[in-house]
Design an enzyme around this catalytic site. Sequence first.
Site, PDB file in Angstrom:
ATOM      1  N   HIS A   1       0.837  -1.220  -0.059  1.00  0.00           N
ATOM      2  CA  HIS A   1      -0.104   0.061   0.091  1.00  0.00           C
ATOM      3  C   HIS A   1       0.753   1.293  -0.057  1.00  0.00           C
ATOM      4  O   HIS A   1       0.450   2.421  -0.369  1.00  0.00           O
ATOM      5  CB  HIS A   1      -0.949  -0.110   1.184  1.00  0.00           C
ATOM      6  CG  HIS A   1      -0.483   0.254   2.352  1.00  0.00           C
ATOM      7  ND1 HIS A   1      -0.178  -0.751   3.425  1.00  0.00           N
ATOM      8  CD2 HIS A   1      -0.271   1.274   3.091  1.00  0.00           C
ATOM      9  CE1 HIS A   1       0.301  -0.265   4.451  1.00  0.00           C
ATOM     10  NE2 HIS A   1       0.160   0.874   4.385  1.00  0.00           N
TER      11      HIS A   1
ATOM     12  N   ASP B   1       1.236  -7.757   2.272  1.00  0.00           N
ATOM     13  CA  ASP B   1       1.387  -6.403   2.066  1.00  0.00           C
ATOM     14  C   ASP B   1       2.894  -5.970   1.935  1.00  0.00           C
ATOM     15  O   ASP B   1       3.220  -5.331   2.648  1.00  0.00           O
ATOM     16  CB  ASP B   1       0.721  -5.728   3.313  1.00  0.00           C
ATOM     17  CG  ASP B   1       0.279  -4.197   2.936  1.00  0.00           C
ATOM     18  OD1 ASP B   1       0.905  -3.730   1.964  1.00  0.00           O
ATOM     19  OD2 ASP B   1      -0.586  -3.362   3.562  1.00  0.00           O
TER      20      ASP B   1
ATOM     21  N   SER C   1       3.978   2.123   8.388  1.00  0.00           N
ATOM     22  CA  SER C   1       3.727   1.279   7.437  1.00  0.00           C
ATOM     23  C   SER C   1       5.028   1.048   6.545  1.00  0.00           C
ATOM     24  O   SER C   1       5.724   2.127   6.164  1.00  0.00           O
ATOM     25  CB  SER C   1       2.410   1.695   6.202  1.00  0.00           C
ATOM     26  OG  SER C   1       1.215   1.969   7.015  1.00  0.00           O
TER      27      SER C   1
END
Length: 716
Positions: free
Chosen positions: A83, A219, A645
């Site tokens: 992402h 991810d 992240s």
Amino acid sequence: MKLIKLLLLLFSFSTQAQQGGMWIPSLLKGMNETEMKNLGMKISADDIYAVNHSSLKDAVPQFDGGCTAEVISNQGLLLTNHHCGFDAIQNHSSVDHDYLRDGFWAYKMTDELSNPNMVVMFVVRIEDVTKKVLDGVETLTTEAEKQKKIQENITSIVATSTKETWQENKIKTFYDGNQYLLFVTETFKDIRLVGAPPSSIGKFGSDTDNWVWPRHTGDFSLFRIYADKNNRPTEYSVDNVPYKPKHFFPISLDGVNENDFTMVMGYPGRTQEYLPSFAAEQIVNGLNPAKIEVRDAALKVQDRFMRKDQAIKIQYASKYASVANYWKKWIGETKGLKKSNAISVKQKFEADFETKIKKAGKETEYGAILTNFKTNYADIKDYALARDYFTEVVLRNTEILSLGYKLFQLEQLLNAKGNQAFLDRKTNLSQGIDEFFKDYNAEVDKNVFEQLVQIYATKSPKQFLPNSLLNADVAKITRNIFSTSSLTNLTAFRELLNGDTTLVIEKMNNDSGYQFLKSIAVAYSTNVVPKYDELNLKNIALQRSYMKAILELSPKSARLFPDANSTLRVTYGKVKGYKPNDAVTYAPFTTLDGVMEKYIPGDYEFDVPNKLIDLYQKKDYGIYGKNGKMTVCFIATNHTTGGNSGSPALDAYGNLIGLNFDRVWEGTMSDVYYSPEICRNIMVDARYVLFIIDKFAGAKNIINELKLVHPKMKKK
């Protein structure tokens, strides 16, 4: 028996006290290093942060301004979240070459794809400059004067502090203005896409699973840093070579067990751990519900169109994910703050704080802080709500209004700085507008506009609204604007900006879309901004005094970490399951079995590639599986937030064991209040990343770059 219970309670409290916190890596020696070793760490604070030799910090850059990444090879190979790389993957995608759907793998370096404007930034060293920044500030009386002096000092220090010509100096504030640190950084500008799994792996579960556990998402994405022949940052060039890092992470093939030590390094964006109860109450009962409602309406419209049209799905995939991310986060945050009784906990802390003030004889200095907080937050309530509605409706979620606001800023610039500034900004806007319209669909935006403007007209405090929205027929306004405004297509917008300054201003003010936006923007900038800024400045000053008092009145052993501010931090904890609700207990690991249990053929969130199904059925996991299982994700008590992240999850020896990408839904309130009972960060297991690269993608060239280790075998 009572003594045993008391000892168990104290042990439990001391264990929990060692969880949570976002610590500055240059200041780990002492309490933090002791805590980390008590939790199982086998390396030293000097191994994590050092200036005179390579350390873990040298392998952890900030990725593209908003995420974190880690260097995993001696050729500048970067690992971050799918992402985080999503925009780049989308920009390289088309209907014919849909890398979001199919994935992308460079099987040799010449296949890697460049990404204009993408950057990664490394921290070279950190230095405390608090005394220099606050020099001459204490004697000033008003907050505005103090802030001006601080900025003047910062500008001077940044300009005069030692650095290499290719490096930058940046100063950040900590503890609400009670500490200032100088960061010397290096920013690399040639970053190329190396690999990304299809979204059915990298975004598996999509928005349904976002912020929740159990999670089964691979991810991750891969990029490479390129440098000049001297290994220094430079713009993109075919002559650039792979970056040679000071440090890169070996990857553990051993995985982790429950209660194993974990450490996460990264660039957490923003937390507000020391907000008073009055602020937390506004977040829970006013601001979050308003923002959630706006984004919920926008998402429903976008989702409806994306499900019907593949081209629209590609256009809006990144935008939808961005909007949905914090929509769901705010829902979980509100739920967690209520469940943990965070407001009551803060109220108890404040009662103890007042007792400490009295005991220390500090009533004159600190005695009015909480009373003033209570008054200010009551006064700012409507202004803060109006600000959030304006931000969510106008600036973030209605594209024609956000574009119109750029024109509003253009006109304001003309009035403030004159014609040349206007022309320069107009040129920049005109040159960058193709990117906006490439991913714009007027029919989608029309439907979003109608929904969100209706919310703005009925829910934002009415005393601040323009006449254009009082008792307005929003459906009629929508039809008129989207049938006549030049803000809805590229050709018309270019024509709107064509001509001299007088002509452009005239055309802008005759445009129906701009007229509507301007009425809202003028009302907001006139009725909301000045008073909000005045009250917010008071709260900033109060928060600084509050933090100063907390630091001064707390014992030296108190675990007082600074709020996140997008600077490099270390957080540590243990692999741990949790119990979110009565009769519900979550294990800390998920496996590929769970992917297949969620599998829905053809579903855009839960479809699974045929090759992955085949590998699963054959149990063909290579060296990455264990006992017939392929671990996908795990959770731990590391204190993370947005910006973490892509952060590396490290074992006790500093080897890579996973890749941070999310938090559990109930624990998203950790931005305001961290609880070791329910706050968990979510990581994709490094072995699953390797499995996808190797067995799924067949990218042996990437695997051959990596250093794979067995630290637990070595330990034995």
